[in-house]
Each structure stands twice: as C-alpha cells, then as structure tokens.
Design a protein around this motif. Structure first.
Motif, PDB file in Angstrom:
ATOM      1  N   PRO A 516       5.594   2.409  13.677  1.00  0.00           N
ATOM      2  CA  PRO A 516       6.446   3.923  13.254  1.00  0.00           C
ATOM      3  C   PRO A 516       6.850   3.565  11.838  1.00  0.00           C
ATOM      4  O   PRO A 516       7.218   4.768  11.359  1.00  0.00           O
ATOM      5  N   HIS A 517       6.562   2.616  11.111  1.00  0.00           N
ATOM      6  CA  HIS A 517       6.791   2.701   9.837  1.00  0.00           C
ATOM      7  C   HIS A 517       5.799   2.957   8.663  1.00  0.00           C
ATOM      8  O   HIS A 517       5.899   2.691   7.518  1.00  0.00           O
ATOM      9  N   ALA A 518       4.478   2.942   9.443  1.00  0.00           N
ATOM     10  CA  ALA A 518       3.448   2.811   8.461  1.00  0.00           C
ATOM     11  C   ALA A 518       2.945   4.204   7.620  1.00  0.00           C
ATOM     12  O   ALA A 518       2.840   4.059   6.350  1.00  0.00           O
ATOM     13  N   GLU A 519       3.585   5.137   7.893  1.00  0.00           N
ATOM     14  CA  GLU A 519       3.639   6.497   7.122  1.00  0.00           C
ATOM     15  C   GLU A 519       4.399   6.450   6.060  1.00  0.00           C
ATOM     16  O   GLU A 519       4.201   6.716   4.834  1.00  0.00           O
ATOM     17  N   LEU A 520       5.776   6.099   6.174  1.00  0.00           N
ATOM     18  CA  LEU A 520       6.718   5.906   5.339  1.00  0.00           C
ATOM     19  C   LEU A 520       6.215   4.815   4.138  1.00  0.00           C
ATOM     20  O   LEU A 520       6.187   5.118   2.808  1.00  0.00           O
ATOM     21  N   ALA A 521       5.579   3.667   4.501  1.00  0.00           N
ATOM     22  CA  ALA A 521       5.045   2.602   3.880  1.00  0.00           C
ATOM     23  C   ALA A 521       3.873   3.237   2.932  1.00  0.00           C
ATOM     24  O   ALA A 521       3.811   3.022   1.578  1.00  0.00           O
ATOM     25  N   ALA A 522       2.995   4.009   3.425  1.00  0.00           N
ATOM     26  CA  ALA A 522       1.920   4.512   2.774  1.00  0.00           C
ATOM     27  C   ALA A 522       2.545   5.320   1.673  1.00  0.00           C
ATOM     28  O   ALA A 522       1.957   5.711   0.560  1.00  0.00           O
ATOM     29  N   ARG A 523       3.457   6.435   1.913  1.00  0.00           N
ATOM     30  CA  ARG A 523       4.004   7.377   1.086  1.00  0.00           C
ATOM     31  C   ARG A 523       4.496   6.425  -0.399  1.00  0.00           C
ATOM     32  O   ARG A 523       4.625   6.856  -1.461  1.00  0.00           O
ATOM     33  N   ALA A 524       5.440   5.175   0.141  1.00  0.00           N
ATOM     34  CA  ALA A 524       6.029   4.318  -0.638  1.00  0.00           C
ATOM     35  C   ALA A 524       4.567   3.833  -1.658  1.00  0.00           C
ATOM     36  O   ALA A 524       5.117   3.699  -3.102  1.00  0.00           O
ATOM     37  N   ALA A 525       3.804   3.352  -1.001  1.00  0.00           N
ATOM     38  CA  ALA A 525       2.559   2.713  -2.070  1.00  0.00           C
ATOM     39  C   ALA A 525       2.253   3.974  -3.045  1.00  0.00           C
ATOM     40  O   ALA A 525       1.867   3.814  -4.036  1.00  0.00           O
ATOM     41  N   VAL A 526       1.972   5.193  -2.403  1.00  0.00           N
ATOM     42  CA  VAL A 526       1.521   6.445  -3.331  1.00  0.00           C
ATOM     43  C   VAL A 526       2.529   6.770  -4.414  1.00  0.00           C
ATOM     44  O   VAL A 526       2.161   6.915  -5.536  1.00  0.00           O
ATOM     45  N   ALA A 527       3.792   6.637  -4.150  1.00  0.00           N
ATOM     46  CA  ALA A 527       4.741   6.905  -4.994  1.00  0.00           C
ATOM     47  C   ALA A 527       4.879   5.872  -6.282  1.00  0.00           C
ATOM     48  O   ALA A 527       4.930   6.099  -7.271  1.00  0.00           O
ATOM     49  N   ALA A 528       4.435   4.430  -5.856  1.00  0.00           N
ATOM     50  CA  ALA A 528       4.525   3.631  -6.752  1.00  0.00           C
ATOM     51  C   ALA A 528       3.211   3.567  -7.713  1.00  0.00           C
ATOM     52  O   ALA A 528       3.171   3.294  -8.811  1.00  0.00           O
ATOM     53  N   ASP A 529       2.325   4.211  -7.068  1.00  0.00           N
ATOM     54  CA  ASP A 529       0.766   4.509  -7.859  1.00  0.00           C
ATOM     55  C   ASP A 529       1.047   5.459  -8.708  1.00  0.00           C
ATOM     56  O   ASP A 529       0.298   5.413  -9.913  1.00  0.00           O
ATOM     57  N   ALA A 530       1.908   6.290  -8.682  1.00  0.00           N
ATOM     58  CA  ALA A 530       2.250   7.271  -9.625  1.00  0.00           C
ATOM     59  C   ALA A 530       2.858   6.893 -10.909  1.00  0.00           C
ATOM     60  O   ALA A 530       2.903   7.273 -12.054  1.00  0.00           O
ATOM     61  N   GLN A 531       3.309   5.609 -10.845  1.00  0.00           N
ATOM     62  CA  GLN A 531       3.727   4.628 -11.834  1.00  0.00           C
ATOM     63  C   GLN A 531       2.986   3.464 -12.290  1.00  0.00           C
ATOM     64  O   GLN A 531       3.241   2.692 -12.756  1.00  0.00           O
ATOM     65  N   GLY A 532       1.933   3.439 -11.625  1.00  0.00           N
ATOM     66  CA  GLY A 532       0.634   2.377 -12.001  1.00  0.00           C
ATOM     67  C   GLY A 532       1.176   1.349 -11.383  1.00  0.00           C
ATOM     68  O   GLY A 532       0.637   0.031 -11.786  1.00  0.00           O
ATOM     69  N   ARG A 533       1.910   1.246 -10.188  1.00  0.00           N
ATOM     70  CA  ARG A 533       2.337  -0.265  -9.586  1.00  0.00           C
ATOM     71  C   ARG A 533       1.659  -0.088  -8.155  1.00  0.00           C
ATOM     72  O   ARG A 533       2.294  -0.875  -7.283  1.00  0.00           O
ATOM     73  N   PHE A 534       0.533   0.530  -8.117  1.00  0.00           N
ATOM     74  CA  PHE A 534       0.382   0.579  -6.450  1.00  0.00           C
ATOM     75  C   PHE A 534      -0.204  -0.837  -5.907  1.00  0.00           C
ATOM     76  O   PHE A 534       0.486  -1.168  -4.647  1.00  0.00           O
ATOM     77  N   TRP A 535      -0.866  -1.573  -6.586  1.00  0.00           N
ATOM     78  CA  TRP A 535      -1.153  -2.856  -5.951  1.00  0.00           C
ATOM     79  C   TRP A 535      -0.092  -3.991  -5.705  1.00  0.00           C
ATOM     80  O   TRP A 535      -0.025  -4.537  -4.742  1.00  0.00           O
ATOM     81  N   GLU A 536       0.942  -3.876  -6.666  1.00  0.00           N
ATOM     82  CA  GLU A 536       2.014  -4.721  -6.458  1.00  0.00           C
ATOM     83  C   GLU A 536       2.804  -4.126  -5.179  1.00  0.00           C
ATOM     84  O   GLU A 536       3.297  -5.050  -4.301  1.00  0.00           O
ATOM     85  N   MET A 537       3.013  -2.980  -5.056  1.00  0.00           N
ATOM     86  CA  MET A 537       3.511  -2.384  -3.713  1.00  0.00           C
ATOM     87  C   MET A 537       2.846  -2.669  -2.612  1.00  0.00           C
ATOM     88  O   MET A 537       3.389  -3.004  -1.540  1.00  0.00           O
ATOM     89  N   HIS A 538       1.583  -2.421  -2.748  1.00  0.00           N
ATOM     90  CA  HIS A 538       0.464  -2.871  -1.751  1.00  0.00           C
ATOM     91  C   HIS A 538       0.751  -4.351  -1.114  1.00  0.00           C
ATOM     92  O   HIS A 538       0.933  -4.590   0.128  1.00  0.00           O
ATOM     93  N   ASP A 539       0.946  -5.389  -1.917  1.00  0.00           N
ATOM     94  CA  ASP A 539       1.037  -6.648  -1.718  1.00  0.00           C
ATOM     95  C   ASP A 539       2.552  -7.074  -1.017  1.00  0.00           C
ATOM     96  O   ASP A 539       2.662  -7.733   0.045  1.00  0.00           O
ATOM     97  N   LEU A 540       3.699  -6.233  -1.555  1.00  0.00           N
ATOM     98  CA  LEU A 540       4.745  -6.524  -1.131  1.00  0.00           C
ATOM     99  C   LEU A 540       5.057  -5.988   0.241  1.00  0.00           C
ATOM    100  O   LEU A 540       5.813  -6.573   1.362  1.00  0.00           O
ATOM    101  N   LEU A 541       4.509  -4.863   0.609  1.00  0.00           N
ATOM    102  CA  LEU A 541       4.420  -4.174   1.966  1.00  0.00           C
ATOM    103  C   LEU A 541       3.633  -5.086   2.955  1.00  0.00           C
ATOM    104  O   LEU A 541       4.222  -5.248   4.052  1.00  0.00           O
ATOM    105  N   TYR A 542       2.839  -5.585   2.785  1.00  0.00           N
ATOM    106  CA  TYR A 542       2.066  -6.671   3.513  1.00  0.00           C
ATOM    107  C   TYR A 542       2.884  -7.856   3.785  1.00  0.00           C
ATOM    108  O   TYR A 542       2.718  -8.341   4.842  1.00  0.00           O
ATOM    109  N   GLN A 543       3.664  -8.254   2.739  1.00  0.00           N
ATOM    110  CA  GLN A 543       4.376  -9.312   2.690  1.00  0.00           C
ATOM    111  C   GLN A 543       5.461  -9.347   3.806  1.00  0.00           C
ATOM    112  O   GLN A 543       5.913 -10.283   4.115  1.00  0.00           O
TER     113      GLN A 543
END
Length: 633
Positions: A516-543
């Motif tokens: 149920p939270h996967a879509e929100l997490a994906a949007r958060a990663a995209v929002a972080a990508d807009a500031q050049g921090r996608f992979w850092e957010m990617h790792d935090l979400l998986y952790q």
C-alpha cells in the motif's frame, strides 16, 4: 487434462489484481516442460498398448489387467484387479495433484480474481456444454447416450505436447490461458465422475469421508506445516470414499482442494534465510535440521506436495493409465464396426468440433461483451488453435468411457476408438488453425513481450554508472517489495564486478494492492531525483521498508538535506505521479509480471536473478553484440 505446476523459480511480488497501474499481472507456470515432456512418454504408452492388444500375445495384455492384487493389514483387506488399482488408486493420486494445483490457482494463481477467471470460465463452460450437445445430437438417445461425459475432458499433457509441435514458437501466454480453462474442466469432470458414474452410495462411509474432509481443511488452522498428516488424512479419506461407492477420483480432487495454498510470507522467508545463515556459519547436523525445517515452513504444504508428486503423476501414473486403458483389439472387424458407429463419431464430433466452437465462442463472446479480455499476446486465432487442441481428451475421456460402458465391451471399444481418432483430428485441426492465424491474421507469437518497449533514455531514466557503459541491467522494482530490497545487493555486486563497463537502470513498478505504500515511495524517489538525490532516497527507502508513511518520506528528505518546500510540492505533483505511471505502463508493454523483473540490455530476463546468473548473461550479451551500447539497448 492435468494442470502443470506453478510458479516461476525466482521470487517476485505479484499484483493480486488483473490490471494495476497499466500493468497486467498473470502468473507464469514453471512445470510446463514437465507436462509437455511427459506427452512423449504418454504417446509411447498408447502405441505399446495398441500394438500389444493387437498382437499374437493380446491375451496376456487383457489377462494382466484382470490379475487380482491385494493389500492386507491384519484382518483388513483391500482387493482389486490391476485395472481397478490403476483407475481407482493411481488415478486418485493423479486427481489429488490436480486438486492441489486448482486450489493454488484459485488462491494465489491465475484464477484468484473475477477479472482473471471470467474469460477462462466462459470458455471452459462452452468447452463442456457444446461438446455434450454435439454428442447427444448424434447418438440420439439409446444405449450410447450414457457416455456423454466422455467429451468433456482435455488431456493437458497431450495438449501441451501438441502445442509445442504445431503451435507458435513462443506461446507462454496461450499456455497459461488454456491451462486456466483446464482448471474449470478438471472440477466439472471430477464432479461428473463422482455424481453420474459412481455406484450405489453407502451413507456411513460417506459421512466418514465428509468428517475426514473437515479434519483435512482444519489442519492448516492449527498451523500443521508437515506434509505427512495431510497425506495420511487423504489416504484414509480415499479408502472411505471407495467404500462409500463413489469413484475414488472424488477423494483425490477434494483432498487437493482442501489443502490451502499461500504465497511465502515475508517473515517466513526472512526466518528461513536467518536459519540458513546460521547453518553456513555452524554446519552442524542439528543446525542443518533446524534450517531445513525453516525452509519447509516458509513454503505451503500445497506447493511442497505438488513439487514432489507432480513428476510421479506426469511420468508414471498417466503413462501407466494409458497402457492399461488404450489397448483395444481392433481385429475381427472391430475397427470397421467402430468407424461405422454413431458413438465413435459422436465422440469425435464432441471433442473436436464441440471443444473448438465452445471454447472459442465462450472466449470471444466474453471479450466482446466486456466481461474480460484475452491475455496479452493472445489473439483470437490463437484461441481457435488452442480450442482445437483441447479436443485431445484422452485421460479423462478414457476413464469416463470405462465407467460408462464397463459392462458393454463393444460400446467401450467404439468410444475408445473415437477418443484416439479425436486426438489425431484435433492435432491436425489445431495445426491448420495456427497456420491460418499466422498467414491471414499475422498472429505469430502468443507470448508476452520479451523486449523493452522503450530504450534506456539518459535524459529521463534513473541510471547508476556511466550513461554510455556497454553493459546494461534494467530493473522494474517496488520499494516495498522485500525481494526487490534483497536484489539491491545483487546490483551492487555487479557494479563492483564490472566497474565502468556497467550501468544499472531503475524503473518504477509499484504494486499498491499488495504494497500500500509503494506508490508514495516511488513518488518520493522521483521528487528526490528532481534535486539530484534519487539514489540516496532509493537506498533509504529500501533500508526502511516498514516505515513508509508520508511522514517517514519527509524525515528521509530532511536527512538528505533536500529543499523541503520543493520536495513536498513535487511529492504531491501530477508530474511525479505521471513519471511513475509511465514506468508502470512500460512494464506492461515489456511483458513484466512482477517485481523485481530484470532486463539484460533490452531483453527480458527469466529465471534466477542471483549475481552470478546475471553476470553470465551480461557477458553473453556482450559477446553476442546484441544490446551492448545505449544505442543498441
């Protein structure tokens, strides 16, 4: 007739809905090769039976199956001839495996939702009603009318074997669709056997069988995970059913249906992994025994029994049944009599014409009236060819023929000739239908797409590594999927192994019906990508897969030092949601069925996704030169 085994070998999160965020989720069965391969052995058994029954030694063939065999324990004794041991004993095990597979499909497989079951259900219903009408119209009552159940069955082993020979080169989606139809066929066929073709009913034994069924269905509620109690209850239920006067196939099918199936739980998988690591660190016998128990408990009893029994059913039980039932002495005018009999041609017309019209008509009408849709990659020409091949009745058809005409050898011979002749004609009609669908309709492959629908784009895709690296791995992932989280270690190992020769591309595939939270997490990663921090957010979400509420994503953004006003605005923006939907739509168009799914270059990977396997395929693709560079992949 038999439904081949189940899941793909790799672990994935699967959507429970038929369509989700532009992604069609349908399970791929992994035992197709077992069934298709067993059809060759089945064909040999049929040939041996016919040759033996028409040879100078034919008397030994028939006397063999009338040989009495007994099992005695103290004063208790069960005695039947070998033919009945095969038809009432081995075939009960055959139907037990079918019941297990049907329960799996209804619980977590191809038929676990209304959307998935509607079109196969209509096709399966048409594929039984129309053949019976054909049969009754030709026999026009009389002594042959009682054999109407002969034309409702489909032998899946023969059907899959024929599909491999005469069907499209790639036919995975068509196989799945036909096997979903067979599930309906299985349930109705066994019901017909139990209700129509059983003898007089003994009430006390019938009540005992019912009580045993209740006990069997209750075992899982008491967290019984060992297979032996289930097997013991089913065995006693088989004896009670046999003594009750019902055909033993009822006990087999019901026994399988009452053993629940489930997907492995996240907790169970993680516990098994911890126990395995403990054994690796301390390889002692007692630790190994505990680890083995953990692995067994992580997988449902239903699946473990299928894994063990399916090869026995395909490679032993079905061929032995064919050897015992396909032998018809065609000498002394028997073949001429059969070819001139309305019964023989009623069987042929029902199985070939009735199945073709019923299955194709049911599927076509259901799709036309918007009750469902055909699987991706399957056209109406494919359905027509598959419907024709479904006229290969064999296993259940011969079983019902033996029950319907047990005391009428002449009618039994005519019906058997009809079943064998129908198998030959159905194969030829299926070949013709597939050829015409290719030539006239351009419907070649009946499979899911195997290549990326859109190439990797450095301007829009999330890429880790040099954008012009010669080796490309694309993953469709879900941030709440535990299997995706574990796969991150695989991609890190590949990056360490290949260095600057490797680039990793992540595409979003949230599955909100299971996460149920996967879509929100994906949007958060995209929002972080807009500031050049996608992979850092990617790792935090998986952790932090257990902490993915809205407030949690805000905390992660603060930890990364993002511009919070911009992050929150982007998180709720339409463009971020559209970015996620675009990846999900790409997943559907690329034949993705679950998360994680990997592409080597632009080609979809199937099978295990451990680092060694993926590295081997990456190297192989580089040597082939078919997708190494961005322009090519």
């Amino acid at each position: 007739m038999k439904l081949p085994g189940k899941k793909s070998a790799e672990a994935q999160s699967r959507s429970r809905r038929g369509e989700l965020a532009a992604q069609l989720a349908a399970p791929v069965r992994s035992f197709l090769a077992t069934e298709a391969g067993s059809s060759g052995l089945l064909l040999i058994a049929v040939a041996v039976a016919l040759l033996w029954a028409n040879s100078p030694w034919s008397e030994s063939y028939f006397s063999l199956w009338h040989t009495e065999a007994s099992v005695a324990v103290g004063d208790a004794r069960l005695s039947m001839d070998l033919a009945h041991w095969v038809n009432d004993g081995l075939m009960a095990l055959f139907f037990f495996v079918i019941g297990l597979e049907v329960r799996y499909e209804l619980s977590v497989g191809a038929l676990n939702s209304r959307e998935r079951i509607m079109i196969p259900g209509l096709a399966g219903l048409g594929g039984m009603v129309v053949p019976v009408l054909f049969y009754l119209a030709i026999t026009q009552g009389g002594e042959a009318a009682g054999g109407w159940g002969i034309v409702i069955g489909t032998d899946t082993a023969f059907m899959l074997g024929a599909l491999a020979v005469v069907g499209p080169r790639f036919a995975t989606s068509l196989r799945i669709f036909l096997l979903a139809i067979v599930v309906i066929d299985d349930i109705v066929a066994v019901t017909v056997i139990g209700v129509v073709y059983s003898g007089s009913i003994q009430v006390p034994e019938l009540i005992a069988a019912f009580v045993l069924g209740v006990i069997l269905s209750s075992l899982s509620r008491f967290d019984v995970w060992r297979a032996s109690p289930y097997v013991l209850v089913v065995l006693v239920m088989w004896l009670a059913t046999l003594n009750a006067g019902l055909h033993a196939s009822i006990a087999g099918m019901l026994g399988g249906l009452l053993i629940p199936a489930r997907d492995p739980s996240r907790e169970g998988v993680e516990q098994a992994a911890r126990l395995f690591r403990a054994f690796r660190q301390s390889p002692r016998a007692d630790v190994g025994r505990t680890a083995r128990r953990g692995l067994q408990k992580a997988v449902s009893v239903n699946e473990r029994l299928q894994m063990f029994l399916h090869p026995w059913s395909s490679y032993l039980i079905v061929p032995v049944f064919a050897l015992a039932n396909a032998g018809v002495d065609l000498r002394d005018g028997v073949l001429t009599d059969a070819l001139g009999s309305a019964l023989t041609w009623a069987v042929v017309a029902g199985l070939v014409g009735g199945k073709l019209i019923g299955i194709w008509g049911g599927a076509t009408l259901g799709a036309r009236f918007g009750l469902g849709r055909l699987p991706t990659g399957v056209g109406h020409g494919h359905v027509l060819g598959g419907a024709a091949l479904s006229g290969i009745g064999f296993t259940v058809s011969l079983l019902i023929a033996g029950l319907a005409f047990e005391d009428e050898p002449e009618l039994l011979a005519r019906a058997t000739v009809g079943v064998l002749l129908a198998a030959l004609v159905a194969g030829l009609v299926g070949w013709l239908a597939f050829r015409l669908s290719t030539v006239l309709g351009g419907q070649a492959d009946a499979d899911l797409p195997r290549y990326l629908d859109r190439l990797v784009d450095p301007e829009t895709d999330h890429i880790l590594g040099p954008v012009d690296a010669p080796l490309t791995l694309v993953e469709y992932g879900d941030f709440e999927c535990p299997f995706c989280a574990r796969a991150t270690g695989v991609t890190k190992e590949l990056r360490n192994r290949f260095g600057d020769r490797f680039r990793y591309v992540f595409r979003h595939l949230p599955l909100p019906d299971v996460h149920p939270h996967a879509e929100l997490a994906a949007r958060a990663a995209v929002a972080a990508d807009a500031q050049g921090r996608f992979w850092e957010m990617h790792d935090l979400l998986y952790q932090h897969q257990d902490e993915m509420e809205y407030e949690d994503t805000v905390v992660y953004a603060i930890e990364l030092g993002l511009d919070m006003e911009r992050f929150l605005e982007d998180l709720d923006s339409d463009w971020a949601a559209e970015r996620v939907r675009r990846d999900a739509a790409s997943a559907e168009a690329s034949g993705v069925q679950g998360a994680p799914t990997f592409f080597i270059g632009n080609r979809r990977h199937t099978g295990p996704y451990d680092a060694e396997t993926l590295a081997r395929e990456l190297e192989q693709l580089r040597h082939e030169g078919s997708g190494a560079t961005p322009a090519e992949s």
